[in-house]
Each structure stands twice: as structure tokens, then as C-alpha cells.
Scaffold this motif. Structure first.
Motif, short mmCIF file in Angstrom:
data_model
loop_
_atom_site.label_atom_id
_atom_site.label_comp_id
_atom_site.label_asym_id
_atom_site.label_seq_id
_atom_site.Cartn_x
_atom_site.Cartn_y
_atom_site.Cartn_z
N ILE A 92 -12.10 -0.20 0.26
CA ILE A 92 -12.35 -0.50 -1.16
C ILE A 92 -11.00 -0.68 -1.84
CG2 ILE A 92 -13.36 0.36 -3.31
CD1 ILE A 92 -15.36 -0.23 -0.96
N VAL A 94 -8.94 -2.47 -5.33
CA VAL A 94 -8.90 -3.18 -6.61
C VAL A 94 -7.43 -3.43 -6.93
CG1 VAL A 94 -9.47 -3.06 -9.08
CG2 VAL A 94 -11.03 -2.04 -7.40
N GLY A 100 -9.49 0.22 -13.42
CA GLY A 100 -9.99 0.83 -14.66
C GLY A 100 -10.94 -0.05 -15.44
N LYS A 102 -13.95 -0.92 -14.13
CA LYS A 102 -15.23 -0.71 -13.43
C LYS A 102 -15.49 -1.71 -12.30
CE LYS A 102 -17.58 2.16 -16.59
NZ LYS A 102 -16.42 2.83 -17.21
N GLY A 104 -14.20 -1.43 -9.23
CA GLY A 104 -14.44 -0.60 -8.06
C GLY A 104 -15.87 -0.08 -8.04
N LEU A 105 -16.33 0.37 -9.19
CA LEU A 105 -17.71 0.85 -9.32
C LEU A 105 -18.71 -0.25 -8.97
CD1 LEU A 105 -19.67 3.12 -10.40
CD2 LEU A 105 -19.48 2.01 -12.63
N ASN A 131 -9.35 10.47 -4.81
CA ASN A 131 -10.42 9.51 -5.10
C ASN A 131 -11.81 10.15 -5.21
OD1 ASN A 131 -8.90 7.18 -5.40
ND2 ASN A 131 -8.91 6.74 -3.21
N LYS A 137 -18.44 9.54 -9.39
CA LYS A 137 -18.97 8.67 -10.46
C LYS A 137 -19.84 7.56 -9.87
CE LYS A 137 -16.79 9.96 -14.43
NZ LYS A 137 -15.49 9.94 -15.06
N1 ACO Z 1 -9.67 9.98 -10.87
C1 ACO Z 1 -10.68 10.22 -11.77
N2 ACO Z 1 -11.56 9.28 -12.15
C2 ACO Z 1 -11.42 8.05 -11.63
C3 ACO Z 1 -10.39 7.71 -10.72
C4 ACO Z 1 -9.50 8.76 -10.34
N3 ACO Z 1 -8.52 8.55 -9.43
N4 ACO Z 1 -10.50 6.41 -10.39
C5 ACO Z 1 -11.56 5.94 -11.08
N5 ACO Z 1 -12.12 6.92 -11.82
C6 ACO Z 1 -13.29 6.84 -12.71
C7 ACO Z 1 -13.06 5.89 -13.87
O1 ACO Z 1 -12.41 6.56 -14.93
C8 ACO Z 1 -14.47 5.46 -14.20
O2 ACO Z 1 -15.09 6.51 -14.92
P1 ACO Z 1 -16.02 6.22 -16.22
O3 ACO Z 1 -17.22 5.49 -15.70
O4 ACO Z 1 -16.33 7.57 -16.76
O5 ACO Z 1 -15.19 5.38 -17.14
C9 ACO Z 1 -15.16 5.40 -12.83
O6 ACO Z 1 -14.39 6.28 -11.98
C10 ACO Z 1 -15.18 4.00 -12.24
O7 ACO Z 1 -13.86 3.54 -12.15
P2 ACO Z 1 -13.47 2.00 -11.91
O8 ACO Z 1 -12.90 1.41 -13.16
O9 ACO Z 1 -14.60 1.30 -11.27
O10 ACO Z 1 -12.28 2.20 -10.85
P3 ACO Z 1 -11.32 1.04 -10.27
O11 ACO Z 1 -11.89 -0.30 -10.50
O12 ACO Z 1 -9.95 1.31 -10.73
O13 ACO Z 1 -11.42 1.34 -8.69
C11 ACO Z 1 -10.31 2.46 -6.86
C12 ACO Z 1 -11.14 2.62 -8.17
C13 ACO Z 1 -11.10 1.64 -5.86
C14 ACO Z 1 -10.08 3.85 -6.28
C15 ACO Z 1 -8.99 1.74 -7.23
O14 ACO Z 1 -8.27 2.52 -8.13
C16 ACO Z 1 -8.11 1.39 -6.05
O15 ACO Z 1 -8.20 0.30 -5.48
N6 ACO Z 1 -7.19 2.31 -5.65
C17 ACO Z 1 -6.24 2.08 -4.58
C18 ACO Z 1 -6.91 1.93 -3.22
C19 ACO Z 1 -7.85 3.06 -2.88
O16 ACO Z 1 -7.53 4.24 -2.99
N7 ACO Z 1 -9.07 2.69 -2.42
C20 ACO Z 1 -10.12 3.60 -1.98
C21 ACO Z 1 -9.87 3.99 -0.55
S1 ACO Z 1 -11.21 4.94 0.17
C22 ACO Z 1 -12.22 3.77 0.93
O17 ACO Z 1 -11.88 2.63 1.00
C23 ACO Z 1 -13.55 4.21 1.49
#
Ligand code: ACO
Length: 151
Positions: A92, A94, A100, A102, A104-105, A131, A137
Motif C-alpha cells: 500500500i 501513497v 492525508g 484519504k 490510502g483509505l 501504521n 481506521k
Molecule cells: N497515524 C495515525 N493516523 C493515521 C496515520 C498514522 N500514521 N496515517 C493515516 N492515518 C489516519 C488519517 O488521519 C485518516 O483518519 P481520519 O479518517 O480520522 O481523518 C485515516 O487514517 C485515513 O488516512 P488516509 O488519508 O487514507 O491515509 P494516506 O492516504 O496518507 O495513506 C499510508 C496512509 C498508506 C500509510 C501512507 O501514509 C503511505 O503510503 N505511507 C508510506 C508507505 C507505507 O507505510 N505503506 C503501508 C505499508 S503496510 C502494507 O503495505 C500492508
């Protein structure tokens, strides 16, 4: 399920996503390697030929025509649970500038939907401790521990 922000599209990975920066998006995860188009297509075509097992989806920013988010679900066939199916969510990612929003969601919601449609009795994934709140969430619960062996 809520919609994507305007101007973004969620769809299956395409061969032409090599030019749209799909591999660049994966760099938020780990080292990706400098694929030639041929090397990308070798893997892409494998996935295409196993499209009842591998589902890789992307979100594109339509105004820039670039991939900004991606994810995969792999459907595993088991003997237990009477030839049950388990979905494994992997890779996963982004783009840093697009986190931030949504995206990823939305990727996770779509992969959960695919897993449920395919008849998986559960969908699981491994992640870092930081994560955990994101996946909570997305509707996941902490269950087990990951073990790894590097060759
Ligand atoms: N800590 C707390 N809350 C979080 C975090 C965090 N690290 N990341 C996201 N959230 C919350 C958001 O605040 C949001 O909450 P809300 O609905 O109350 O507003 C909710 O989770 C959804 O967040 P998105 O905006 O969808 O998150 P985003 O699009 O940034 O994607 C992701 C999250 C995939 C972890 C992204 O930050 C990313 O690519 N990170 C780097 C790579 C990574 O770590 N990937 C996951 C590896 S694990 C795997 O692949 C199985």
C-alpha cells in the motif's frame, strides 16, 4: 463508501502505468529498482495471466495523468476452511505529497471489496507499529505477529 476527491480515478493497474510513475509511487515503501519497461511488463504480464489471484489497483491524479496511490490483494487458496480463500493485502503506497487525502483509505476499501467479492473468509496484512492507527481506521484489528527470514 465515500467518494474519491474530484479529479482522481481508482482503477486496475495498466501496462501504461510504467509511464505514469507507478513504480515511483512504490518508493515510499522500499527500494524498487530501476526497471526497464520490459522488466516492468514481465511482472505486469505475469499478474495479468493470474488475474484471479493478483489484483493491483491504482489511483491517478487525472489533471497530471500520474499514479499517486497503489495497492495489491493476493488471493491465497487453502485446504483449511474447506478450500478457503485468504486475501493478503500488500504494498500500500501513497505518494508523499498526496498523503492525508484519504487515498490510502480508498485503496484499502476497494481491496477489501475485491477480497469479499472473491469469497475470502478473511483479509490480512503486515504493517509497522506506526501504521496501526491507519489500518484500524480502515476496519482492521491487531491479531498476530509477523516473523521474517531474509535469504
Ligand atoms: N497515524 C495515525 N493516523 C493515521 C496515520 C498514522 N500514521 N496515517 C493515516 N492515518 C489516519 C488519517 O488521519 C485518516 O483518519 P481520519 O479518517 O480520522 O481523518 C485515516 O487514517 C485515513 O488516512 P488516509 O488519508 O487514507 O491515509 P494516506 O492516504 O496518507 O495513506 C499510508 C496512509 C498508506 C500509510 C501512507 O501514509 C503511505 O503510503 N505511507 C508510506 C508507505 C507505507 O507505510 N505503506 C503501508 C505499508 S503496510 C502494507 O503495505 C500492508
Amino acid at each position: 463508501q465515500a467518494a474519491l476527491p474530484a479529479g482522481y480515478t481508482l482503477r486496475a493497474l495498466r501496462s501504461s502505468d510504467y509511464e505514469r510513475g507507478f513504480l515511483k509511487v512504490l518508493e515510499v515503501l522500499t527500494e524498487v529498482g530501476n526497471h526497464t519497461k520490459e522488466q516492468y511488463l514481465e511482472q505486469f504480464n505475469y499478474l495479468l495471466n493470474h488475474n484471479d489471484q493478483y489484483y493491483t489497483i491504482t489511483i491517478t491524479d487525472d489533471s497530471k495523468n500520474v499514479v499517486v496511490a497503489a495497492g495489491t490483494i493476493l488471493v491465497e487458496r487453502k485446504f483449511v476452511h474447506k478450500n478457503g480463500l485468504v486475501g493478503h493485502i500488500e504494498d500500500i503506497a501513497v505518494d508523499k505529497n498526496q498523503q492525508g487525502k484519504k487515498l490510502g483509505l480508498r485503496i484499502i476499501q476497494a481491496l477489501k471489496f475485491i477480497g469479499a467479492q472473491r469469497g475470502c473468509y478473511k483479509v490480512i496484512l503486515d504493517c509497522s507499529e506506526k501504521n496501526i492507527p491507519f489500518y484500524e481506521k480502515c476496519g482492521f484489528k491487531h491479531k498476530e505477529y509477523e516473523m521474517a527470514w531474509y535469504v
